[in-house]
Structures are given as C-alpha cells and as structure tokens.
Motif scaffolding. Structure first.
Motif, PDB file in Angstrom:
ATOM      1  N   THR A  60       0.835  -1.197   0.000  1.00 54.53           N
ATOM      2  CA  THR A  60       0.000   0.000   0.000  1.00 54.53           C
ATOM      3  C   THR A  60       0.871   1.248   0.000  1.00 54.53           C
ATOM      4  O   THR A  60       2.030   1.213   0.416  1.00 54.53           O
ATOM      5  N   ILE A  61       0.279   2.354  -0.474  1.00 56.03           N
ATOM      6  CA  ILE A  61       0.943   3.651  -0.413  1.00 56.03           C
ATOM      7  C   ILE A  61      -0.008   4.642   0.241  1.00 56.03           C
ATOM      8  O   ILE A  61      -1.226   4.527   0.113  1.00 56.03           O
ATOM      9  N   THR A  62       0.566   5.595   0.958  1.00 57.34           N
ATOM     10  CA  THR A  62      -0.206   6.680   1.547  1.00 57.34           C
ATOM     11  C   THR A  62       0.131   7.941   0.776  1.00 57.34           C
ATOM     12  O   THR A  62       1.299   8.314   0.670  1.00 57.34           O
ATOM     13  N   VAL A  63      -0.897   8.584   0.210  1.00 55.54           N
ATOM     14  CA  VAL A  63      -0.712   9.780  -0.603  1.00 55.54           C
ATOM     15  C   VAL A  63      -1.390  10.946   0.099  1.00 55.54           C
ATOM     16  O   VAL A  63      -2.543  10.844   0.514  1.00 55.54           O
ATOM     17  N   ARG A  64      -0.660  12.057   0.236  1.00 54.39           N
ATOM     18  CA  ARG A  64      -1.175  13.249   0.914  1.00 54.39           C
ATOM     19  C   ARG A  64      -1.247  14.403  -0.066  1.00 54.39           C
ATOM     20  O   ARG A  64      -0.296  14.673  -0.792  1.00 54.39           O
ATOM     21  N   LYS A  65      -2.397  15.075  -0.088  1.00 52.39           N
ATOM     22  CA  LYS A  65      -2.534  16.283  -0.891  1.00 52.39           C
ATOM     23  C   LYS A  65      -3.169  17.363  -0.038  1.00 52.39           C
ATOM     24  O   LYS A  65      -3.765  17.083   1.002  1.00 52.39           O
ATOM     25  N   ILE A  66      -3.025  18.600  -0.478  1.00 50.39           N
ATOM     26  CA  ILE A  66      -3.618  19.727   0.223  1.00 50.39           C
ATOM     27  C   ILE A  66      -4.896  20.105  -0.511  1.00 50.39           C
ATOM     28  O   ILE A  66      -4.865  20.452  -1.689  1.00 50.39           O
ATOM     29  N   GLY A  67      -6.026  20.018   0.184  1.00 51.99           N
ATOM     30  CA  GLY A  67      -7.320  20.292  -0.420  1.00 51.99           C
ATOM     31  C   GLY A  67      -7.731  21.742  -0.236  1.00 51.99           C
ATOM     32  O   GLY A  67      -6.907  22.626   0.015  1.00 51.99           O
ATOM     33  N   ALA A  68      -9.024  21.983  -0.338  1.00 59.96           N
ATOM     34  CA  ALA A  68      -9.570  23.324  -0.195  1.00 59.96           C
ATOM     35  C   ALA A  68      -9.341  23.833   1.228  1.00 59.96           C
ATOM     36  O   ALA A  68      -9.311  23.059   2.190  1.00 59.96           O
ATOM     37  N   ASN A  69      -9.156  25.138   1.364  1.00 61.92           N
ATOM     38  CA  ASN A  69      -8.916  25.796   2.653  1.00 61.92           C
ATOM     39  C   ASN A  69      -7.675  25.263   3.360  1.00 61.92           C
ATOM     40  O   ASN A  69      -7.615  25.225   4.584  1.00 61.92           O
ATOM     41  N   SER A  70      -6.686  24.797   2.592  1.00 66.73           N
ATOM     42  CA  SER A  70      -5.400  24.313   3.116  1.00 66.73           C
ATOM     43  C   SER A  70      -5.556  23.172   4.112  1.00 66.73           C
ATOM     44  O   SER A  70      -4.855  23.112   5.117  1.00 66.73           O
ATOM     45  N   ILE A  71      -6.475  22.273   3.838  1.00 68.17           N
ATOM     46  CA  ILE A  71      -6.684  21.109   4.697  1.00 68.17           C
ATOM     47  C   ILE A  71      -5.993  19.916   4.050  1.00 68.17           C
ATOM     48  O   ILE A  71      -6.202  19.633   2.871  1.00 68.17           O
ATOM     49  N   GLY A  72      -5.155  19.227   4.817  1.00 68.91           N
ATOM     50  CA  GLY A  72      -4.446  18.065   4.302  1.00 68.91           C
ATOM     51  C   GLY A  72      -5.361  16.854   4.219  1.00 68.91           C
ATOM     52  O   GLY A  72      -6.118  16.569   5.141  1.00 68.91           O
ATOM     53  N   ILE A  73      -5.291  16.143   3.090  1.00 66.61           N
ATOM     54  CA  ILE A  73      -6.106  14.950   2.869  1.00 66.61           C
ATOM     55  C   ILE A  73      -5.162  13.795   2.573  1.00 66.61           C
ATOM     56  O   ILE A  73      -4.318  13.894   1.685  1.00 66.61           O
ATOM     57  N   GLU A  74      -5.300  12.713   3.317  1.00 75.43           N
ATOM     58  CA  GLU A  74      -4.478  11.526   3.098  1.00 75.43           C
ATOM     59  C   GLU A  74      -5.377  10.351   2.752  1.00 75.43           C
ATOM     60  O   GLU A  74      -6.416  10.157   3.366  1.00 75.43           O
ATOM     61  N   ASP A 105       2.706  17.970  10.223  1.00 73.62           N
ATOM     62  CA  ASP A 105       2.811  19.106  11.138  1.00 73.62           C
ATOM     63  C   ASP A 105       3.246  20.386  10.441  1.00 73.62           C
ATOM     64  O   ASP A 105       3.190  21.457  11.042  1.00 73.62           O
ATOM     65  N   LEU A 106       3.706  20.291   9.192  1.00 72.00           N
ATOM     66  CA  LEU A 106       4.190  21.466   8.475  1.00 72.00           C
ATOM     67  C   LEU A 106       3.084  22.055   7.615  1.00 72.00           C
ATOM     68  O   LEU A 106       2.186  21.350   7.165  1.00 72.00           O
ATOM     69  N   ALA A 107       3.170  23.362   7.372  1.00 68.45           N
ATOM     70  CA  ALA A 107       2.161  24.034   6.553  1.00 68.45           C
ATOM     71  C   ALA A 107       2.847  24.995   5.593  1.00 68.45           C
ATOM     72  O   ALA A 107       3.941  25.498   5.870  1.00 68.45           O
ATOM     73  N   GLY A 108       2.214  25.235   4.465  1.00 71.06           N
ATOM     74  CA  GLY A 108       2.705  26.221   3.507  1.00 71.06           C
ATOM     75  C   GLY A 108       4.013  25.828   2.859  1.00 71.06           C
ATOM     76  O   GLY A 108       4.226  24.683   2.477  1.00 71.06           O
ATOM     77  N   LYS A 109       4.922  26.802   2.758  1.00 68.61           N
ATOM     78  CA  LYS A 109       6.184  26.567   2.068  1.00 68.61           C
ATOM     79  C   LYS A 109       7.098  25.612   2.824  1.00 68.61           C
ATOM     80  O   LYS A 109       7.981  24.998   2.240  1.00 68.61           O
TER      81      LYS A 109
END
Length: 119
Positions: A60-74, A105-109
């Motif tokens: 399996t792989i875990t993929v993380r993206k940043i969705g609307a309103n800067s909410i992380g989705i895994e 735990d990190l956000a933005g740049k």
C-alpha cells in the motif's frame, strides 16, 4: 517461508499491472475508478507519497494532498487494487526518510519537498 499456492495466486494478480518505480517523497497521480450507483468514472488523485509499506499484492501507499482551505487529505491505496487504473510519477522528491509523517505538522512553504536532480 511462504506457501507456494499463495505465491502463485499473487503472481497471477500482478500480471498486467504496470507499476512505475517510485518512493516516498515523489509526487504521484493515481487514476482511481469511482462507482456511483450504476455509473463508473475515473478521478485523478494527485499528491505526495508519504509512505510505502507491505510487499507483494498487499503493498500500500499513503498519498497526501492539500485540499480546499489548506486542509491536508491523506488516502491509503492498495497498489494492486482493481480500482487503480494508472499510476504516474509527476516529479521525484529528494528526501532522506522512508516515512514522511513529519509533513503532517508542516504548513505552507515549509511542507515543500525539493526536486531530485539527475546527474
């Protein structure tokens, strides 16, 4: 030692799947089949692979993206699932860890990953 019948079954499951070579830190795009009622469609899910675990058909792989309103989705995807039509590597990341859970735990740049430079 694994059972030879299980190994033969897993080999039959893997036949026909074209899985590219990628690792944690790479940005990947997965074409996922979604079934809604009696209709099916393909939706792309693009994000950073933060973990890869397991072996054989249970990988399996875990993929993380940043969705609307800067909410992380895994999302966790079984690589050899029938719902995954295609996996494309968008860019290679330069990381020194196998599991990138610290990105939660990190956000933005600060959450950016440098691109791997080919020599």
């Amino acid at each position: 030692m694994r059972n030879k019948y299980i190994e033969n079954f897993e080999k039959a499951q893997v036949v026909g799947k074209n899985i590219p070579d990628f690792r944690a830190g790479d940005t990947v795009r997965l074409a996922v089949t979604i079934k809604e009622g009696d209709k099916t469609r393909i939706q792309n899910y693009e994000g950073v692979c933060i973990a890869k675990r397991g072996q054989g058909t249970g990988q399996t792989i875990t993929v993380r993206k940043i969705g609307a309103n800067s909410i992380g989705i895994e999302r966790i995807f079984p690589i050899y699932s029938d719902s995954i039509n295609e996996i494309t590597v968008i860019r290679r990341g330069r990381v020194r860890r196998a599991k990138l859970f610290y990105l939660r735990d990190l956000a933005g740049k600060a959450a950016r990953i440098k691109e791997l430079r080919r020599k």
